[in-house]
Structure formats: C-alpha cells, structure tokens
Write a protein that holds these residues in place. Sequence first.
Motif, short mmCIF file in Angstrom:
data_model
loop_
_atom_site.label_atom_id
_atom_site.label_comp_id
_atom_site.label_asym_id
_atom_site.label_seq_id
_atom_site.Cartn_x
_atom_site.Cartn_y
_atom_site.Cartn_z
N ARG A 204 -3.06 1.05 1.89
CA ARG A 204 -4.28 0.49 1.30
C ARG A 204 -4.04 0.12 -0.17
N PHE A 205 -3.41 1.02 -0.91
CA PHE A 205 -3.15 0.75 -2.32
C PHE A 205 -2.00 -0.23 -2.48
N ASP A 206 -1.06 -0.22 -1.53
CA ASP A 206 0.06 -1.16 -1.58
C ASP A 206 -0.42 -2.61 -1.60
N TYR A 207 -1.53 -2.88 -0.93
CA TYR A 207 -2.07 -4.24 -0.92
C TYR A 207 -2.26 -4.74 -2.35
N TRP A 208 -2.87 -3.91 -3.19
CA TRP A 208 -3.17 -4.33 -4.56
C TRP A 208 -1.91 -4.37 -5.42
N ILE A 209 -0.99 -3.43 -5.21
CA ILE A 209 0.27 -3.50 -5.95
C ILE A 209 1.00 -4.79 -5.61
N ASP A 210 1.08 -5.12 -4.33
CA ASP A 210 1.77 -6.32 -3.88
C ASP A 210 1.16 -7.58 -4.49
N ARG A 211 -0.17 -7.65 -4.49
CA ARG A 211 -0.83 -8.82 -5.05
C ARG A 211 -0.54 -8.95 -6.54
N VAL A 212 -0.73 -7.86 -7.27
CA VAL A 212 -0.57 -7.91 -8.72
C VAL A 212 0.89 -8.16 -9.11
N ASP A 213 1.81 -7.60 -8.34
CA ASP A 213 3.23 -7.69 -8.67
C ASP A 213 3.82 -9.06 -8.37
N ASN A 214 3.15 -9.82 -7.49
CA ASN A 214 3.75 -11.07 -7.03
C ASN A 214 2.97 -12.34 -7.34
N HIS A 215 1.76 -12.21 -7.87
CA HIS A 215 0.93 -13.39 -8.06
C HIS A 215 0.23 -13.35 -9.41
N ASP A 216 0.00 -14.54 -9.97
CA ASP A 216 -0.64 -14.65 -11.28
C ASP A 216 -2.16 -14.53 -11.20
N ARG A 217 -2.71 -14.89 -10.04
CA ARG A 217 -4.17 -14.85 -9.85
C ARG A 217 -4.46 -14.13 -8.54
N ARG B 171 7.00 -1.62 2.24
CA ARG B 171 5.56 -1.73 2.44
C ARG B 171 4.98 -2.85 1.56
N THR B 172 4.04 -3.59 2.10
CA THR B 172 3.34 -4.62 1.33
C THR B 172 1.83 -4.43 1.35
N GLY B 173 1.32 -3.79 2.39
CA GLY B 173 -0.12 -3.63 2.51
C GLY B 173 -0.86 -4.90 2.88
N ARG B 174 -0.12 -5.98 3.15
CA ARG B 174 -0.78 -7.28 3.34
C ARG B 174 -1.68 -7.31 4.57
N GLU B 175 -1.41 -6.45 5.54
CA GLU B 175 -2.24 -6.41 6.74
C GLU B 175 -3.61 -5.78 6.48
N ASN B 176 -3.76 -5.15 5.30
CA ASN B 176 -5.02 -4.46 4.99
C ASN B 176 -6.06 -5.35 4.32
N GLY B 177 -5.70 -6.59 4.04
CA GLY B 177 -6.65 -7.48 3.36
C GLY B 177 -6.43 -8.92 3.77
N PRO B 178 -7.13 -9.83 3.10
CA PRO B 178 -6.99 -11.26 3.44
C PRO B 178 -5.55 -11.74 3.26
N ASP B 179 -5.14 -12.70 4.10
CA ASP B 179 -3.81 -13.26 3.91
C ASP B 179 -3.80 -14.13 2.66
N ARG B 180 -2.61 -14.28 2.09
CA ARG B 180 -2.50 -14.98 0.81
C ARG B 180 -2.94 -16.43 0.92
N GLU B 181 -2.70 -17.07 2.04
CA GLU B 181 -3.09 -18.47 2.19
C GLU B 181 -4.60 -18.63 2.06
N THR B 182 -5.35 -17.72 2.71
CA THR B 182 -6.81 -17.77 2.62
C THR B 182 -7.26 -17.48 1.19
N GLU B 183 -6.61 -16.51 0.56
CA GLU B 183 -6.95 -16.17 -0.82
C GLU B 183 -6.74 -17.37 -1.74
#
Length: 331
Positions: free
Chosen positions: A173-186, A308-320
């Motif tokens: 669950r927390f990995d989702y947010w680490i993955d997003r913040v670590d890999n994307h500007d927005r 781990r990426t946590g990506r399955e726990n939230g919206p996919d990046r394309e939709t975001e």
Amino acid sequence: MSDHALVVGGTRFIGRHTVEEFLDAGYDVTILNRGNHDNPFADDEAVAHLEGDRTDEADVRRAGMTVDPDVVVDCVAYHPRDVHTATDVFADADAYVYVSSGAAYGEERIPKREDETPLCDCSPEEAVDDSMESYGPRKAEGDRAVFAAADRGVRAMSVRPPVVYGPHDYTERFDYWIDRVDNHDRVVVPGDGTNLWHLVYVRDVAAALRTVAENGDAGEAYNVGDGHAPTLGEWVELLAAACDTDVEAVHAGERELGTVGLSTGDFPIYRNPPHLLSTAKLRGLGWEPTPHGEALSATVEEHRASDRTGRENGPDRETEERLIDVLGTVE
C-alpha cells in the motif's frame, strides 16, 4: 539464561521485525508458522523454527510444550478462536501480546483512545468470516478474548496499530506512493490532500510489542502510531524529501476523478473520515516513535532494492496522466 520469545508468524512483515527486535534485546527466539513463505532467519542459528498451523489447536499446543516460552507475540491471530486457544495454551507465559488493529474501534472519534472509544461489535457469523468487512469486528473480538484471559489471571495484552509501513511490506500500500513519487514529477493526490489516516512505522510496532510484553499491564490494550500523523499531501512531501526529488501534487476531487472513471477510494491510504489513534498510554510505558526522516529513509532504501511497486493498489499511470492532462486543460 536468556528469556525465550515465541513469535507466531515471524517471517514476513510485522513478525519479521518483531523477531529482530527481540533478538536485539537479547532474547532467544522461536518462530511458529506453516513455512509457506521464505524464512529470512533460515541461516540464523539464533532463531529456531517450528512448523505448524496456528489455526490448528493441536499444532499450537505442540508448540507450547516444545518451547515453553516466556513471551508470546501473536502476529497472525485473525479470528477470535485463535486468541482463545493461544491464551489457554500459553496461560503460564510471562506475557502474551496480541497484534490487534486500529480497525477494532467501532466509532469514529478523533483521536481514538483505548479506554474510551467503543470497539466494533462482532456477530457469530463475523467471528468465523474471512472477508475484509469483518476484519475490524474480528480484531475487536480478539481483544475481548485478551481481556477475558486477563480476568482468568493470564498476563495477556493487546497492541493496536493502524496501517503499517516500512521495509518488507508485502501489502504494497505504501509502496504505491513511494513508486509514484520516486518515478514521476507530477502525481495525483485524491481530494485536497488533507485527508488523514494515522500510519505507523513497522519497527515502532515491533518495539511496542516488546515494550508491552515487558512493561504492560494485563488486560490492557495499547495503541501504536507515528508520533506525527501527516495528511496524505504531507506524506507525498515527506517521500519526495526521502527520495531526494521534487514532485508536484495534483489534487483532484470526486468530480475531477470521475472524468476518468476514478474515485478517491481508488487510492491507497485514502480515508474519510480521519483515523487518528492516541498513543499516550503506550508512551507512558517508555515507548517512543521513530522520526519520519529516519523511518522513510530506511523504507525507501528497501523499496528500491525490492521488486515491489504497489502499482496494483491504485490507478494505473496511464489513467493518472490522462487526468493530469484534463486538469491542466481546465486550468
């Protein structure tokens, strides 16, 4: 001779850190589990392993006769009957500590206090159910089993964490947010970023379990949580600092999220109303939380070394990204 701790569970997340906590404190440690997951202590002669199903009373009784522990920490009791069995088998231990949950509380109070906020009711059907809908009621009924055991003279206690984060978190669950913040500007942050779900660092949970085993009072429950409870927007900022990066939080309410078929509930660690636990009672035993900088540094480091990426726990990046584009157009 060192005191002996039996950790029921002990190889995945909270249990793994609990084993390390008791080892560091000089205990001999045995873990009891089915052996379905890799054992990180397989090559550690200081940690003994008993294979058994904690839902099988015969296996639990066999463990009690084999180990005769001073302390029992029960990380994987998910049904009230598990707690009733364990408090009977280990009635003579110096301490039995049950890992309950902040979900055991049955009313929305801010903050939730152990001796004031009512617990969930638990029907007979819920007590044997396995769904997430019955998780809080089952944990609450496990607490009641602890209280009943204490009334019989067992030194049984309960620790209630909210959502736990840290190294080796298989829930991701927390990995989702680490993955997003670590890999994307927005990154999209649901709502206005002020929703609050009290979290707790896993090593602080392990420290709380030992603190309660050594200093807690029979029949008592103890909340455990981070010293400061950041909002989701603050978590994104804290993670950006831990990842040594810059990130822009793009806020989106239900109407904006609906344009791409999302809702606030699709994001991990989003909760409305707020969930905040008072930890004053645990602090009274001498426990102190880890500062966020230290906790997140260790969490991010292990996340990056894992798969781990946590990506399955939230919206996919394309939709975001489609939503970010839509919001950019609106602005």
